[in-house]
Design an enzyme around this catalytic site. Sequence first.
Site, PDB file in Angstrom:
ATOM      1  N   ASP A  11      67.770  -1.448  -4.844  1.00  0.00           N
ATOM      2  CA  ASP A  11      68.491  -0.485  -5.678  1.00  0.00           C
ATOM      3  C   ASP A  11      69.268   0.428  -4.728  1.00  0.00           C
ATOM      4  O   ASP A  11      69.053   0.412  -3.517  1.00  0.00           O
ATOM      5  CB  ASP A  11      67.479   0.326  -6.514  1.00  0.00           C
ATOM      6  CG  ASP A  11      68.138   1.400  -7.373  1.00  0.00           C
ATOM      7  OD1 ASP A  11      69.094   1.078  -8.094  1.00  0.00           O
ATOM      8  OD2 ASP A  11      67.728   2.565  -7.299  1.00  0.00           O
ATOM      9  N   SER A  12      70.131   1.249  -5.309  1.00  0.00           N
ATOM     10  CA  SER A  12      70.854   2.223  -4.494  1.00  0.00           C
ATOM     11  C   SER A  12      69.897   3.243  -3.870  1.00  0.00           C
ATOM     12  O   SER A  12      70.240   3.905  -2.908  1.00  0.00           O
ATOM     13  CB  SER A  12      71.852   2.978  -5.365  1.00  0.00           C
ATOM     14  OG  SER A  12      71.153   3.708  -6.359  1.00  0.00           O
ATOM     15  N   CYS A  74      68.825  -2.691 -10.203  1.00  0.00           N
ATOM     16  CA  CYS A  74      69.858  -1.663 -10.343  1.00  0.00           C
ATOM     17  C   CYS A  74      70.887  -2.172 -11.348  1.00  0.00           C
ATOM     18  O   CYS A  74      71.461  -3.263 -11.153  1.00  0.00           O
ATOM     19  CB  CYS A  74      70.515  -1.449  -8.978  1.00  0.00           C
ATOM     20  SG  CYS A  74      71.945  -0.352  -8.996  1.00  0.00           S
ATOM     21  N   GLU A 152      66.616  11.140  -6.937  1.00  0.00           N
ATOM     22  CA  GLU A 152      66.536  10.867  -5.490  1.00  0.00           C
ATOM     23  C   GLU A 152      65.884  12.025  -4.742  1.00  0.00           C
ATOM     24  O   GLU A 152      65.295  11.834  -3.685  1.00  0.00           O
ATOM     25  CB  GLU A 152      67.932  10.619  -4.907  1.00  0.00           C
ATOM     26  CG  GLU A 152      68.514   9.273  -5.262  1.00  0.00           C
ATOM     27  CD  GLU A 152      67.715   8.099  -4.696  1.00  0.00           C
ATOM     28  OE1 GLU A 152      67.421   8.101  -3.504  1.00  0.00           O
ATOM     29  OE2 GLU A 152      67.389   7.184  -5.481  1.00  0.00           O
ATOM     30  N   CYS A 184      70.087   2.834 -16.562  1.00  0.00           N
ATOM     31  CA  CYS A 184      70.039   3.029 -15.106  1.00  0.00           C
ATOM     32  C   CYS A 184      68.565   3.085 -14.735  1.00  0.00           C
ATOM     33  O   CYS A 184      67.770   3.738 -15.439  1.00  0.00           O
ATOM     34  CB  CYS A 184      70.739   4.338 -14.745  1.00  0.00           C
ATOM     35  SG  CYS A 184      70.468   4.869 -13.031  1.00  0.00           S
ATOM     36  N   THR A 185      68.195   2.403 -13.658  1.00  0.00           N
ATOM     37  CA  THR A 185      66.766   2.289 -13.334  1.00  0.00           C
ATOM     38  C   THR A 185      66.164   3.598 -12.808  1.00  0.00           C
ATOM     39  O   THR A 185      64.940   3.703 -12.683  1.00  0.00           O
ATOM     40  CB  THR A 185      66.525   1.150 -12.322  1.00  0.00           C
ATOM     41  OG1 THR A 185      67.344   1.369 -11.161  1.00  0.00           O
ATOM     42  CG2 THR A 185      66.855  -0.194 -12.927  1.00  0.00           C
ATOM     43  N   HIS A 186      66.997   4.575 -12.507  1.00  0.00           N
ATOM     44  CA  HIS A 186      66.459   5.890 -12.128  1.00  0.00           C
ATOM     45  C   HIS A 186      65.920   6.649 -13.348  1.00  0.00           C
ATOM     46  O   HIS A 186      65.037   7.490 -13.224  1.00  0.00           O
ATOM     47  CB  HIS A 186      67.551   6.760 -11.478  1.00  0.00           C
ATOM     48  CG  HIS A 186      67.841   6.424 -10.044  1.00  0.00           C
ATOM     49  ND1 HIS A 186      68.542   5.314  -9.672  1.00  0.00           N
ATOM     50  CD2 HIS A 186      67.524   7.080  -8.886  1.00  0.00           C
ATOM     51  CE1 HIS A 186      68.663   5.294  -8.347  1.00  0.00           C
ATOM     52  NE2 HIS A 186      68.051   6.351  -7.845  1.00  0.00           N
TER      53      HIS A 186
END
Length: 265
Positions: A11-12, A74, A152, A184-186
């Site tokens: 992922d990012s 992601c 993050e 979004c996976t976040h």
Amino acid sequence: MPAASPIGFFDSGVGGLSVMREARLLLPAEEFMYYADSACCPYGIKPAEIIIERSRAICDFFLGKGVKLIVVACNTASITALEVLREDYQLPIVGIEPAIKPAAAATKNGRIGVLATGLTLSGRRFNTLVEKFGDAVHVYTVPCPGLVELVEAGEKDGPEVEALLGSFLKPLLEKDIDTVVLGCTHYPFIRPTLGVLAGPNVHIIDTGRAVARQLVRVLEQYDLFNPGIGTGRECFFTSGDPEKTGAVVRKLWGDPEAIIERVCL
Ligand code: DGL
């Protein structure tokens, strides 16, 4: 490729951990590798070419580590790069996409909202999804700049998350949506806050569980299940600051012992 080889997730940043945790529940014996491309995070505001280039570099890294399968954990990278990656690489690659189909099936009033990055929402693959599964419902989309950055930083709740999330949710609630897709996976990490802000009448759909089930199907299809009966381990890598990313990985993954290694690609 030996079935005991690891599965690579990327992922990012730390968002893909929300997918990997669902995979861990279904696959306790598998070895997992996770790459957080924190130095390039967020992906959602970058040109598609950069995301494709980064995704290729990470896949090459995983191939060097001998993985048997890659999960693009992601939405932004899947929408942008999945087709190219599947053409370029021989091993099975599992992707993720916003759950328009389940949302269209779940909505009672025919109004669904999608929270995702700008790049995901402008992707051709996303439009195809909406055309295919969303034609009988109203689909309202909201790009959410800044939300990934909060996750993050390890922020899952609190006034900053509430204010930003509230501002993205407002136009959707004004449209009277009864179902919201976490594109979004976040975002699964801020789901509890979203639940409070959206209220009990809004159904929240996360795709992590469905991706984990798809991963199981693909392992079965390619006869790649790890034959071991032991407990699988996780290895973490990042392109960013290992101290900073490590602290957030330990918090979100729930393992105070987790070590993260810096690998610049
Ligand atoms: N977790 C990524 C996704 O699912 C985040 C994108 C970003 O880095 O902007 O889209």
